[in-house]
Write an enzyme that holds these catalytic residues in place. Structure first.
Site, PDB file in Angstrom:
ATOM      1  N   SER A 135       0.433  -6.310   1.220  1.00  0.00           N
ATOM      2  CA  SER A 135       1.202  -7.271   2.016  1.00  0.00           C
ATOM      3  C   SER A 135       2.618  -7.429   1.471  1.00  0.00           C
ATOM      4  O   SER A 135       2.885  -7.169   0.295  1.00  0.00           O
ATOM      5  CB  SER A 135       0.494  -8.632   2.035  1.00  0.00           C
ATOM      6  OG  SER A 135       0.597  -9.246   0.764  1.00  0.00           O
ATOM      7  N   ASN A 136       3.520  -7.861   2.349  1.00  0.00           N
ATOM      8  CA  ASN A 136       4.915  -8.012   1.927  1.00  0.00           C
ATOM      9  C   ASN A 136       5.069  -9.033   0.802  1.00  0.00           C
ATOM     10  O   ASN A 136       5.984  -8.928  -0.023  1.00  0.00           O
ATOM     11  CB  ASN A 136       5.781  -8.397   3.128  1.00  0.00           C
ATOM     12  CG  ASN A 136       6.041  -7.202   4.030  1.00  0.00           C
ATOM     13  OD1 ASN A 136       5.462  -6.133   3.841  1.00  0.00           O
ATOM     14  ND2 ASN A 136       6.914  -7.380   5.009  1.00  0.00           N
ATOM     15  N   GLU A 137       4.176 -10.018   0.753  1.00  0.00           N
ATOM     16  CA  GLU A 137       4.238 -10.987  -0.341  1.00  0.00           C
ATOM     17  C   GLU A 137       3.953 -10.304  -1.681  1.00  0.00           C
ATOM     18  O   GLU A 137       4.603 -10.575  -2.696  1.00  0.00           O
ATOM     19  CB  GLU A 137       3.236 -12.117  -0.101  1.00  0.00           C
ATOM     20  CG  GLU A 137       3.596 -13.045   1.061  1.00  0.00           C
ATOM     21  CD  GLU A 137       3.326 -12.452   2.424  1.00  0.00           C
ATOM     22  OE1 GLU A 137       3.806 -13.007   3.422  1.00  0.00           O
ATOM     23  OE2 GLU A 137       2.623 -11.406   2.506  1.00  0.00           O
ATOM     24  N   GLU A 139       2.666   5.935   0.219  1.00  0.00           N
ATOM     25  CA  GLU A 139       2.370   5.288   1.502  1.00  0.00           C
ATOM     26  C   GLU A 139       3.471   4.313   1.883  1.00  0.00           C
ATOM     27  O   GLU A 139       3.919   4.275   3.035  1.00  0.00           O
ATOM     28  CB  GLU A 139       1.032   4.557   1.431  1.00  0.00           C
ATOM     29  CG  GLU A 139       0.654   3.854   2.727  1.00  0.00           C
ATOM     30  CD  GLU A 139      -0.587   2.989   2.608  1.00  0.00           C
ATOM     31  OE1 GLU A 139      -1.049   2.497   3.653  1.00  0.00           O
ATOM     32  OE2 GLU A 139      -1.089   2.795   1.495  1.00  0.00           O
ATOM     33  N   GLN A 186      -9.054   6.344   4.752  1.00  0.00           N
ATOM     34  CA  GLN A 186      -8.816   5.672   3.477  1.00  0.00           C
ATOM     35  C   GLN A 186      -9.869   4.592   3.237  1.00  0.00           C
ATOM     36  O   GLN A 186     -10.057   3.708   4.078  1.00  0.00           O
ATOM     37  CB  GLN A 186      -7.420   5.045   3.483  1.00  0.00           C
ATOM     38  CG  GLN A 186      -7.037   4.330   2.206  1.00  0.00           C
ATOM     39  CD  GLN A 186      -5.643   3.715   2.303  1.00  0.00           C
ATOM     40  OE1 GLN A 186      -5.187   3.348   3.378  1.00  0.00           O
ATOM     41  NE2 GLN A 186      -4.967   3.606   1.179  1.00  0.00           N
ATOM     42  N   GLY A 187     -10.548   4.651   2.110  1.00  0.00           N
ATOM     43  CA  GLY A 187     -11.537   3.643   1.746  1.00  0.00           C
ATOM     44  C   GLY A 187     -11.020   2.756   0.637  1.00  0.00           C
ATOM     45  O   GLY A 187     -11.422   2.909  -0.523  1.00  0.00           O
ATOM     46  N   TYR A 188     -10.138   1.846   0.959  1.00  0.00           N
ATOM     47  CA  TYR A 188      -9.555   0.934  -0.028  1.00  0.00           C
ATOM     48  C   TYR A 188     -10.022  -0.503   0.230  1.00  0.00           C
ATOM     49  O   TYR A 188     -10.768  -1.071  -0.532  1.00  0.00           O
ATOM     50  CB  TYR A 188      -8.020   1.011   0.009  1.00  0.00           C
ATOM     51  CG  TYR A 188      -7.403   2.076  -0.862  1.00  0.00           C
ATOM     52  CD1 TYR A 188      -8.085   3.237  -1.185  1.00  0.00           C
ATOM     53  CD2 TYR A 188      -6.113   1.931  -1.345  1.00  0.00           C
ATOM     54  CE1 TYR A 188      -7.510   4.217  -1.985  1.00  0.00           C
ATOM     55  CE2 TYR A 188      -5.523   2.908  -2.145  1.00  0.00           C
ATOM     56  CZ  TYR A 188      -6.220   4.049  -2.457  1.00  0.00           C
ATOM     57  OH  TYR A 188      -5.645   5.005  -3.247  1.00  0.00           O
ATOM     58  N   SER A 189      -9.550  -1.104   1.326  1.00  0.00           N
ATOM     59  CA  SER A 189      -9.798  -2.524   1.577  1.00  0.00           C
ATOM     60  C   SER A 189     -11.280  -2.824   1.763  1.00  0.00           C
ATOM     61  O   SER A 189     -12.045  -1.997   2.282  1.00  0.00           O
ATOM     62  CB  SER A 189      -9.038  -2.987   2.824  1.00  0.00           C
ATOM     63  OG  SER A 189      -7.643  -2.925   2.622  1.00  0.00           O
TER      64      SER A 189
END
Length: 398
Positions: free
Chosen positions: A383-385, A244, A126-129
């Site tokens: 992230s959960n936030e 995901e 995966q090329g996301y971040s």
């Protein structure tokens, strides 16, 4: 809403359990149950075996080679695989890029890539971040400029899980730098053997090479590898992330790890009796088990909804938050149960280079690495936030 299993579901579970008992290699099972590290061949061999029956892609419809199982059957399969200690099928191809291709890809892309995902020919990453673009993914800066029938890609991706093994990457790139952040992004399929791609390892705190940074320097990507429309990649990315986040809950794995935690606590003594019988520790385990039971009901509600044809919505964010909190709490209580012996760290044992840990306790030896590795679960996949913001907007209207 009926959350109970039918007689047909119970029969399906029995058949699946029988097949797994007969076909899961003992060496793989022992690695998973004992928290050893899995290598490329471990994942690939299990994927190939499942692929011969279409079971590497249990959520796929029959038209693309899947078994055509409903959401309840898929949930039972996940539970039974976790219970017995089967390696998870890596999600990047099977349950992340494949749904995007099925919904938005061209006929040529479906014909080429879906069979290769099913049988494990292609390993995807995966090329996301990017550095500075994690949960705020719309700020990504990797550029793709159109030149005739190719895109030229320049930039950097990071935290690329198992990218050192990958044949293909699904990648978000900025194709219109003048547009609003979300509106100038496209979704490209990139062959990792293309000249100009450099993969560098990131060695994490547990001394494992699981993630990488990937650099693109004038990488030429055929325009036919664009998924859907140019500058519509944000739509496809959100669709992928919904799938995901549902899978990140890992309900079956957490149930298995709860049983492992109880076994650990029964083997430890405190004041002359098993730690699991200590009121304070037992209360912590009971509270976590209640959280897990509540999570299971939520998972079953989502499964029931999907059985009726409704895809994952904000419930996926709820599962992501609570699922990862439970996973982290389990690793914390395992650490508490073992005490100082859990600090012993033996990478060679985790890699299978020796049969027993030099620390003398094979159950304790993996726990430090296991604990540190699970710090990431509340961060990846959004992230959960960020998930709490999604719930506030979509459910509470805030």
């Amino acid at each position: 809403m009926d959350l109970s299993y039918s007689p047909a579901d119970d029969a399906f579970r029995a058949d699946i359990r029988t097949w797994l008992e007969a076909n899961l290699p003992r060496s793989l099972r022992e690695k998973v149950l004992n928290h050893k590290r899995l290598n490329r061949d471990d994942f690939a061999s299990w994927h190939r075996l499942l692929g011969t029956r279409g079971w590497s892609v249990v959520a796929w419809p029959k038209e693309h080679g899947g078994p055509g199982w409903d959401a309840t059957q898929q949930h039972i399969w996940d539970e039974e695989c976790a219970r017995i200690g089967a390696p998870g099928v890596l999600p990047f191809g099977v349950s992340m890029v494949a749904p995007v291709l099925m919904k938005y890809g061209s006929d040529a892309q479906k014909a080429r890539y879906l069979p290769r995902i099913l049988d494990g020919t292609d390993w995807w990453c995966q090329g996301y971040s990017e550095p500075g673009s994690g949960s705020d993914l719309a700020s990504l800066r990797t550029r793709a400029e159109r030149h005739g029938d190719h895109y030229i890609v320049n930039g950097q991706k990071t935290w690329t899980t198992l990218g050192q093994h990958a044949d293909m990457m699904f990648c978000l790139v900025r194709t219109d730098p003048g547009a609003k952040k979300q509106e100038g992004i496209s979704f490209l399929l990139i062959d990792m053997k293309t000249p100009g791609i450099t993969v560098r390892p990131i060695i994490t705190l547990d001394e494992d090479h699981e993630v990488n940074e990937v650099f693109f320097e004038d990488v030429s990507v055929p325009a036919e590898n664009l998924v859907g429309e140019e500058n519509r990649g944000w739509t496809y990315a959100k669709y992928l992330l919904g799938h995901e986040r549902t899978g990140i809950a890992r309900m079956g794995q957490s149930k298995r790890e709860l049983a492992f935690l109880k076994r650990l606590a029964l083997g430890q003594q405190k004041s002359g009796r098993p730690l699991l019988h200590d009121p304070v520790f037992a209360a912590k385990v009971a509270a976590l088990e209640i959280e897990l039971m509540a999570l299971e009901v939520t998972v079953q509600r989502v499964v029931a909804s999907e059985t009726k044809g409704r895809g994952p919505g904000p419930e996926a964010s709820m599962l992501k938050i609570k699922g990862t909190e439970v996973q982290q709490a389990l690793t914390e209580l395992m650490f508490d149960a073992i005490g100082p012996e859990a600090a012993a760290f033996d990478p060679a044992f985790l890699e299978g280079e020796r049969d027993h840990s030099i620390a003398g306790d094979d159950d304790a030896a993996p726990l430090a690495a296991y604990y540190f590795n699970f710090r990431k679960t509340s961060i990846y996949g959004g992230s959960n936030e960020i998930q709490k913001n999604i719930i506030a907007q979509m459910i509470l209207g805030l």
